[in-house]
Design a protein around this motif. Structure first.
Motif, PDB file in Angstrom:
ATOM      1  N   THR A 113       0.826  -1.207   0.000  1.00 43.22           N
ATOM      2  CA  THR A 113       0.000   0.000   0.000  1.00 43.22           C
ATOM      3  C   THR A 113       0.857   1.252   0.000  1.00 43.22           C
ATOM      4  N   ALA A 114       1.949   1.237   0.774  1.00 51.35           N
ATOM      5  CA  ALA A 114       2.830   2.409   0.810  1.00 51.35           C
ATOM      6  C   ALA A 114       3.437   2.673  -0.565  1.00 51.35           C
ATOM      7  N   GLU A 115       3.848   1.620  -1.250  1.00 49.72           N
ATOM      8  CA  GLU A 115       4.448   1.794  -2.578  1.00 49.72           C
ATOM      9  C   GLU A 115       3.421   2.301  -3.576  1.00 49.72           C
ATOM     10  N   LEU A 116       2.181   1.810  -3.468  1.00 46.33           N
ATOM     11  CA  LEU A 116       1.144   2.312  -4.362  1.00 46.33           C
ATOM     12  C   LEU A 116       0.874   3.786  -4.095  1.00 46.33           C
ATOM     13  N   CYS A 117       0.832   4.157  -2.817  1.00 45.10           N
ATOM     14  CA  CYS A 117       0.648   5.562  -2.465  1.00 45.10           C
ATOM     15  C   CYS A 117       1.721   6.416  -3.134  1.00 45.10           C
ATOM     16  N   TRP A 118       2.962   5.953  -3.054  1.00 46.23           N
ATOM     17  CA  TRP A 118       4.044   6.740  -3.626  1.00 46.23           C
ATOM     18  C   TRP A 118       3.969   6.773  -5.151  1.00 46.23           C
ATOM     19  N   ALA A 119       3.542   5.682  -5.750  1.00 48.36           N
ATOM     20  CA  ALA A 119       3.360   5.668  -7.200  1.00 48.36           C
ATOM     21  C   ALA A 119       2.298   6.684  -7.626  1.00 48.36           C
ATOM     22  N   LEU A 120       1.197   6.753  -6.872  1.00 46.66           N
ATOM     23  CA  LEU A 120       0.156   7.732  -7.172  1.00 46.66           C
ATOM     24  C   LEU A 120       0.675   9.159  -6.993  1.00 46.66           C
ATOM     25  N   LEU A 121       1.428   9.373  -5.913  1.00 47.18           N
ATOM     26  CA  LEU A 121       1.956  10.711  -5.646  1.00 47.18           C
ATOM     27  C   LEU A 121       2.874  11.165  -6.777  1.00 47.18           C
ATOM     28  N   MET A 237      -1.835  18.618  -4.081  1.00 46.55           N
ATOM     29  CA  MET A 237      -2.351  17.348  -4.593  1.00 46.55           C
ATOM     30  C   MET A 237      -2.687  16.436  -3.420  1.00 46.55           C
ATOM     31  N   LEU A 238      -3.818  15.760  -3.512  1.00 42.05           N
ATOM     32  CA  LEU A 238      -4.328  14.909  -2.438  1.00 42.05           C
ATOM     33  C   LEU A 238      -4.259  13.452  -2.863  1.00 42.05           C
ATOM     34  N   ILE A 239      -3.678  12.609  -2.000  1.00 38.02           N
ATOM     35  CA  ILE A 239      -3.582  11.175  -2.267  1.00 38.02           C
ATOM     36  C   ILE A 239      -4.373  10.425  -1.204  1.00 38.02           C
ATOM     37  N   ASN A 240      -5.242   9.515  -1.632  1.00 44.93           N
ATOM     38  CA  ASN A 240      -6.001   8.709  -0.670  1.00 44.93           C
ATOM     39  C   ASN A 240      -5.924   7.238  -1.050  1.00 44.93           C
ATOM     40  N   THR A 241      -5.195   6.482  -0.231  1.00 40.82           N
ATOM     41  CA  THR A 241      -5.127   5.024  -0.392  1.00 40.82           C
ATOM     42  C   THR A 241      -5.715   4.323   0.834  1.00 40.82           C
ATOM     43  N   HIS A 263      -4.855  18.435  -8.147  1.00 41.54           N
ATOM     44  CA  HIS A 263      -4.930  17.055  -8.626  1.00 41.54           C
ATOM     45  C   HIS A 263      -5.213  16.143  -7.437  1.00 41.54           C
ATOM     46  N   ALA A 264      -5.774  14.998  -7.706  1.00 37.91           N
ATOM     47  CA  ALA A 264      -5.951  13.958  -6.680  1.00 37.91           C
ATOM     48  C   ALA A 264      -5.535  12.621  -7.270  1.00 37.91           C
ATOM     49  N   GLY A 265      -4.989  11.777  -6.415  1.00 41.12           N
ATOM     50  CA  GLY A 265      -4.666  10.404  -6.774  1.00 41.12           C
ATOM     51  C   GLY A 265      -5.433   9.488  -5.842  1.00 41.12           C
ATOM     52  N   LEU A 266      -6.344   8.680  -6.393  1.00 37.33           N
ATOM     53  CA  LEU A 266      -7.269   7.902  -5.569  1.00 37.33           C
ATOM     54  C   LEU A 266      -7.179   6.416  -5.860  1.00 37.33           C
ATOM     55  N   ASP A 267      -7.143   5.651  -4.785  1.00 33.09           N
ATOM     56  CA  ASP A 267      -7.206   4.192  -4.878  1.00 33.09           C
ATOM     57  C   ASP A 267      -8.490   3.660  -4.257  1.00 33.09           C
ATOM     58  N   VAL A 268      -9.234   4.516  -3.547  1.00 32.52           N
ATOM     59  CA  VAL A 268     -10.400   4.089  -2.772  1.00 32.52           C
ATOM     60  C   VAL A 268     -11.557   5.043  -3.007  1.00 32.52           C
ATOM     61  N   TYR A 269     -12.796   4.508  -2.856  1.00 33.87           N
ATOM     62  CA  TYR A 269     -13.982   5.253  -3.260  1.00 33.87           C
ATOM     63  C   TYR A 269     -15.136   4.926  -2.325  1.00 33.87           C
ATOM     64  N   ASP A 270     -16.154   5.786  -2.346  1.00 32.01           N
ATOM     65  CA  ASP A 270     -17.342   5.539  -1.518  1.00 32.01           C
ATOM     66  C   ASP A 270     -18.006   4.227  -1.903  1.00 32.01           C
ATOM     67  N   VAL A 289      -7.062   4.569  -9.661  1.00 31.97           N
ATOM     68  CA  VAL A 289      -6.697   3.158  -9.760  1.00 31.97           C
ATOM     69  C   VAL A 289      -7.701   2.357  -8.930  1.00 31.97           C
ATOM     70  N   PRO A 290      -7.955   1.082  -9.274  1.00 36.46           N
ATOM     71  CA  PRO A 290      -9.070   0.322  -8.699  1.00 36.46           C
ATOM     72  C   PRO A 290      -8.748  -0.415  -7.406  1.00 36.46           C
ATOM     73  N   HIS A 291      -8.517   0.312  -6.337  1.00 34.67           N
ATOM     74  CA  HIS A 291      -8.228  -0.244  -5.005  1.00 34.67           C
ATOM     75  C   HIS A 291      -7.171  -1.351  -5.102  1.00 34.67           C
ATOM     76  N   LEU A 292      -5.966  -0.917  -5.430  1.00 36.85           N
ATOM     77  CA  LEU A 292      -4.854  -1.842  -5.660  1.00 36.85           C
ATOM     78  C   LEU A 292      -3.878  -1.914  -4.492  1.00 36.85           C
ATOM     79  N   GLY A 293      -4.171  -1.218  -3.388  1.00 43.58           N
ATOM     80  CA  GLY A 293      -3.207  -1.150  -2.302  1.00 43.58           C
ATOM     81  C   GLY A 293      -2.703  -2.501  -1.835  1.00 43.58           C
ATOM     82  N   TYR A 294      -3.605  -3.469  -1.696  1.00 42.13           N
ATOM     83  CA  TYR A 294      -3.223  -4.798  -1.222  1.00 42.13           C
ATOM     84  C   TYR A 294      -3.182  -5.826  -2.360  1.00 42.13           C
ATOM     85  N   VAL A 295      -3.416  -5.388  -3.575  1.00 41.87           N
ATOM     86  CA  VAL A 295      -3.560  -6.321  -4.692  1.00 41.87           C
ATOM     87  C   VAL A 295      -2.185  -6.646  -5.272  1.00 41.87           C
ATOM     88  N   VAL A 296      -1.476  -7.510  -4.563  1.00 40.34           N
ATOM     89  CA  VAL A 296      -0.181  -8.033  -4.990  1.00 40.34           C
ATOM     90  C   VAL A 296      -0.157  -9.519  -4.674  1.00 40.34           C
TER      91      VAL A 296
END
Length: 331
Positions: A113-121, A237-241, A263-270, A289-296
């Protein structure tokens, strides 16, 4: 238990479940396995399709399990939740029916999840999603907006726990200044996490990037609303994972449309999966991106190994990792 036990593995969107777990261990014990690859349309749709099953494996929070659904599953006897917890699962309703729920704790590193956050940022900082779309449509540099380096910028971390602290470490490696805030954060814990404690208002008003790393709860739902977004820099810019509802979605859409933030980078949604044609999909200053934080693969292997171990223990009459122990009373 000698009769056939029916197990459903839910929400295997990538069709990897049967490849990443040793399911023959359960098949040898009479467990019949069915995999669902698509999300359910509604509670009634889920109830109809899941009615025959004795055991359900829930993949994180992909399918919500409120009381209304649990009460519509007459054959349900046991559930496995991958991960440690899910706010969308009514474990009390299951306990009232004597249905224990085991989880798969100890997922190891939160690096995915941390790596995905940084990729989005980084994608937001350099407008990579738009650049990729331009290239595919025959464009080049035209239309790319965000062109900033991270070095020397300020990162505001909302929630400086294990995950937030890891992200703070990435920021320091890139030469960024890190500030942090959460309801219970102290100066000492902020220092230990590699950040400086500031107020929420200061973090929002002075950060070039804001990233959220909080658990969704009654306290954090809607924590970032219209007034908070209005305090941010127009270049921010706002990042939400973490979880979508921590940020007021309507307010975020309005802020992106108005240019309140860049800008916003989002992995999670309502609502997940994000519905086709959702307003966020029509904005060009948001990276989705489609909630990929744990998708490894590493996470999936852990989830499925834990699921198999939990089911074996339940079949042996000695369930482990039970998150609603009241379900076991009287058994």
């Amino acid at each position: 238990m000698s009769q056939t036990i029916k197990l459903a593995l839910l929400d295997d969107y990538q069709k990897v479940a049967l490849k990443l777990g040793d399911w023959d261990r359960l098949r040898r014990r009479g467990v019949e396995i069915t995999v669902f690859n698509e999300p359910f349309r509604s509670i009634d749709d889920a109830a109809q399709k899941l009615a025959p099953f004795d055991i359900l494996q829930l993949l994180r929070e992909r399918t919500a399990f409120p009381r209304a659904l649990i009460e519509k599953l007459p054959n349900l006897r046991f559930m496995v939740l991958t991960g440690a917890r899910a706010s969308s699962l009514d474990d009390k309703a299951a306990a009232e029916r004597g249905i224990p729920i085991s989880n798969t704790p100890g997922g190891g590193s939160n690096a995915s999840t941390a790596e995905l956050c940084w990729a989005l940022l980084m994608s937001c900082a350099r407008d990579l999603a738009r650049a990729e779309r331009l290239m595919r449509s025959g464009g080049w540099h035209d239309g790319i907006r965000n062109m900033v380096v991270l070095e020397g910028k300020r990162l505001g971390v909302i929630g400086l726990g294990r995950l937030g602290s890891r992200v703070a470490g990435y920021a320091r490696a890139f030469g960024m200044e890190v500030v942090a805030w959460s309801q219970n954060l102290t100066e000492e814990k902020a220092r230990q996490g590699g950040a400086r404690l500031v107020s929420k208002d200061e973090l929002l008003a002075t950060s070039d990037f804001v990233t959220i790393h909080l658990v969704l709860s009654d306290r954090t739902r809607g924590l970032i609303g219209a007034s908070d977004l209005a305090k941010m820099k127009k270049t921010a810019m706002l990042i939400n994972t973490s979880r979508g509802p921590i940020v007021d979605e309507a307010a975020l859409i309005a802020a992106l449309k108005a240019g309140t933030i860049a800008h916003a980078g989002l992995d999670v949604y309502d609502k997940e999966p994000l519905p086709a044609g959702h307003p966020l999909t029509r904005l060009d200053n948001v990276t989705l991106v489609p909630h990929l934080g744990y998708v490894v693969e590493e996470s999936y292997r852990h989830f499925y190994a834990g699921t198999i171990a939990d089911i074996e223990a339940w079949l042996d009459g000695k369930p482990i990792n039970v998150i609603n122990p009241d379900a076991l009373k009287g058994k």
